[in-house]
Design a protein around this motif. Structure first.
Motif, mmCIF file in Angstrom:
data_model
loop_
_atom_site.group_PDB
_atom_site.id
_atom_site.type_symbol
_atom_site.label_atom_id
_atom_site.label_comp_id
_atom_site.label_asym_id
_atom_site.label_seq_id
_atom_site.Cartn_x
_atom_site.Cartn_y
_atom_site.Cartn_z
ATOM 1 N N ARG A 35 -13.505 19.595 1.931
ATOM 2 C CA ARG A 35 -12.075 19.856 1.689
ATOM 3 C C ARG A 35 -11.641 21.161 2.342
ATOM 4 N N ILE A 36 -12.497 22.168 2.268
ATOM 5 C CA ILE A 36 -12.157 23.460 2.860
ATOM 6 C C ILE A 36 -12.005 23.337 4.373
ATOM 7 N N PHE A 37 -12.902 22.570 5.000
ATOM 8 C CA PHE A 37 -12.923 22.498 6.459
ATOM 9 C C PHE A 37 -12.248 21.253 7.025
ATOM 10 N N SER A 38 -11.488 20.518 6.212
ATOM 11 C CA SER A 38 -10.741 19.369 6.701
ATOM 12 C C SER A 38 -9.372 19.824 7.197
ATOM 13 N N PHE A 39 -9.062 19.426 8.393
ATOM 14 C CA PHE A 39 -7.791 19.795 8.995
ATOM 15 C C PHE A 39 -6.963 18.545 9.221
ATOM 16 N N SER A 40 -5.742 18.740 9.595
ATOM 17 C CA SER A 40 -4.852 17.631 9.898
ATOM 18 C C SER A 40 -5.381 16.862 11.107
ATOM 19 N N PRO A 41 -5.366 15.540 11.049
ATOM 20 C CA PRO A 41 -5.846 14.771 12.206
ATOM 21 C C PRO A 41 -4.876 14.873 13.376
ATOM 22 N N GLY A 42 -5.414 14.814 14.567
ATOM 23 C CA GLY A 42 -4.576 14.872 15.763
ATOM 24 C C GLY A 42 -4.170 13.485 16.216
ATOM 25 N N MET A 43 -3.118 13.435 16.975
ATOM 26 C CA MET A 43 -2.650 12.164 17.525
ATOM 27 C C MET A 43 -3.501 11.778 18.723
ATOM 28 N N VAL A 44 -3.626 10.477 18.948
ATOM 29 C CA VAL A 44 -4.328 9.958 20.115
ATOM 30 C C VAL A 44 -3.414 10.150 21.322
ATOM 31 N N ILE A 145 -13.259 -1.830 13.974
ATOM 32 C CA ILE A 145 -14.652 -2.196 13.711
ATOM 33 C C ILE A 145 -15.467 -0.908 13.650
ATOM 34 N N SER A 146 -15.103 -0.050 12.722
ATOM 35 C CA SER A 146 -15.782 1.231 12.581
ATOM 36 C C SER A 146 -16.962 1.089 11.636
ATOM 37 N N LYS A 147 -18.095 1.603 12.033
ATOM 38 C CA LYS A 147 -19.274 1.595 11.177
ATOM 39 C C LYS A 147 -19.398 2.921 10.430
ATOM 40 N N THR A 148 -18.512 3.855 10.717
ATOM 41 C CA THR A 148 -18.525 5.167 10.095
ATOM 42 C C THR A 148 -17.367 5.269 9.120
ATOM 43 N N ILE A 149 -17.634 5.894 7.959
ATOM 44 C CA ILE A 149 -16.564 6.135 7.000
ATOM 45 C C ILE A 149 -16.559 7.612 6.640
ATOM 46 N N PRO A 150 -15.419 8.145 6.311
ATOM 47 C CA PRO A 150 -14.120 7.503 6.357
ATOM 48 C C PRO A 150 -13.622 7.322 7.794
ATOM 49 N N ALA A 151 -12.858 6.288 7.968
ATOM 50 C CA ALA A 151 -12.174 6.040 9.242
ATOM 51 C C ALA A 151 -10.742 5.643 8.882
ATOM 52 N N THR A 152 -9.792 6.316 9.490
ATOM 53 C CA THR A 152 -8.394 6.089 9.148
ATOM 54 C C THR A 152 -7.575 5.904 10.412
ATOM 55 N N TYR A 153 -6.660 4.937 10.350
ATOM 56 C CA TYR A 153 -5.794 4.617 11.482
ATOM 57 C C TYR A 153 -4.342 4.663 11.018
ATOM 58 N N ILE A 163 -2.815 7.507 15.366
ATOM 59 C CA ILE A 163 -3.887 8.392 14.899
ATOM 60 C C ILE A 163 -5.101 7.529 14.609
ATOM 61 N N ASP A 164 -6.244 7.941 15.147
ATOM 62 C CA ASP A 164 -7.528 7.258 14.960
ATOM 63 C C ASP A 164 -8.513 8.350 14.577
ATOM 64 N N LYS A 165 -8.784 8.488 13.277
ATOM 65 C CA LYS A 165 -9.605 9.599 12.797
ATOM 66 C C LYS A 165 -10.840 9.095 12.068
ATOM 67 N N SER A 175 2.098 18.035 9.721
ATOM 68 C CA SER A 175 2.079 17.309 11.003
ATOM 69 C C SER A 175 1.935 15.797 10.795
ATOM 70 N N VAL A 176 1.134 15.371 9.820
ATOM 71 C CA VAL A 176 1.015 13.932 9.542
ATOM 72 C C VAL A 176 2.336 13.407 8.998
ATOM 73 N N ARG A 177 2.949 14.156 8.100
ATOM 74 C CA ARG A 177 4.223 13.727 7.527
ATOM 75 C C ARG A 177 5.307 13.644 8.606
ATOM 76 N N GLU A 178 5.337 14.600 9.508
ATOM 77 C CA GLU A 178 6.305 14.562 10.608
ATOM 78 C C GLU A 178 6.067 13.353 11.511
ATOM 79 N N THR A 179 4.797 13.054 11.778
ATOM 80 C CA THR A 179 4.459 11.890 12.597
ATOM 81 C C THR A 179 4.921 10.612 11.921
ATOM 82 N N ILE A 180 4.641 10.477 10.629
ATOM 83 C CA ILE A 180 5.063 9.282 9.893
ATOM 84 C C ILE A 180 6.587 9.179 9.882
ATOM 85 N N ASP A 181 7.264 10.282 9.648
ATOM 86 C CA ASP A 181 8.738 10.254 9.642
ATOM 87 C C ASP A 181 9.290 9.814 10.998
#
Length: 186
Positions: A35-44, A145-153, A163-165, A175-181
């Motif tokens: 949680r401490i080192f999780s950052f906002s995902p970047g856009m593809v 078809i991700s074999k790794t979790i978590p995987a979020t699209y 976003i493919d994280k 930044s995620v909220r702005e992207t969704i908006d």
């Protein structure tokens, strides 16, 4: 032994290290540090974005009604692969729950797992989460078809993956909220 800043920081580091070797605290420590080192995902990058190959995907609703993924066609979709036993998944769940709370009526959320019902019900109840959980009943469409979790699209209305994280992220970021908006406004 005299306690100065160096001794205190060495002691704190030793305790932190020790906690990783104690089985009962290892998962908790992994979640905390993730949680401490999780950052906002970047856009593809635009030229590297993949398209959803098919929306024909049957999903069994665990705590909601079953559905076909085609309900997400021409809508913004957030698809998350996760498990109750996965520390990085657990670490990002509070941010996903907050995002779900605010966008559940505007975005199609699909939280996909292979966990059994007893574990899921206990996990959801203990954490006070109520997002919709599904299991796949048919073949996953490409490129999911991700074999790794978590995987979020994060998928736009045209079926493009914006976003493919893989790995934990802070999904409740500005930044995620702005992207969704922006995707909802298109």
């Amino acid at each position: 032994m005299k306690f100065n800043k160096k001794n205190i920081s060495n002691l704190a580091f030793a305790i932190l290290l020790l906690l990783f070797f104690i089985p009962n605290t290892r998962g908790m420590m992994q979640i905390f540090l993730t949680r401490i080192f999780s950052f906002s995902p970047g856009m593809v990058d635009v030229e590297e974005r993949a398209q959803v190959s098919s929306y024909d995907w049957k999903l069994h609703g665990v705590n909601t009604e079953s559905m076909n993924f085609n309900v997400g066609k021409e809508k913004v979709v957030l698809l998350n692969y996760w498990a109750t036993w996965c520390p990085p998944c657990i670490a990002e769940m509070p941010s996903l729950q907050k995002l779900y709370n605010d966008y559940k009526d505007k975005v199609v959320f699909v939280f996909l797992t292979t966990d059994d019902d007893p574990e899921l019900k206990k996990f959801m109840s203990d954490k006070s989460y109520y997002y919709p959980i599904y299991r796949s009943l048919s073949e996953h469409p490409k490129p999911f078809i991700s074999k790794t979790i978590p995987a979020t699209y994060l998928i736009d209305k045209k079926g493009t993956i914006v976003i493919d994280k893989v790995g934990a992220a802070n999904w409740n970021s500005d930044s995620v909220r702005e992207t969704i908006d922006q995707l909802l406004a298109e």
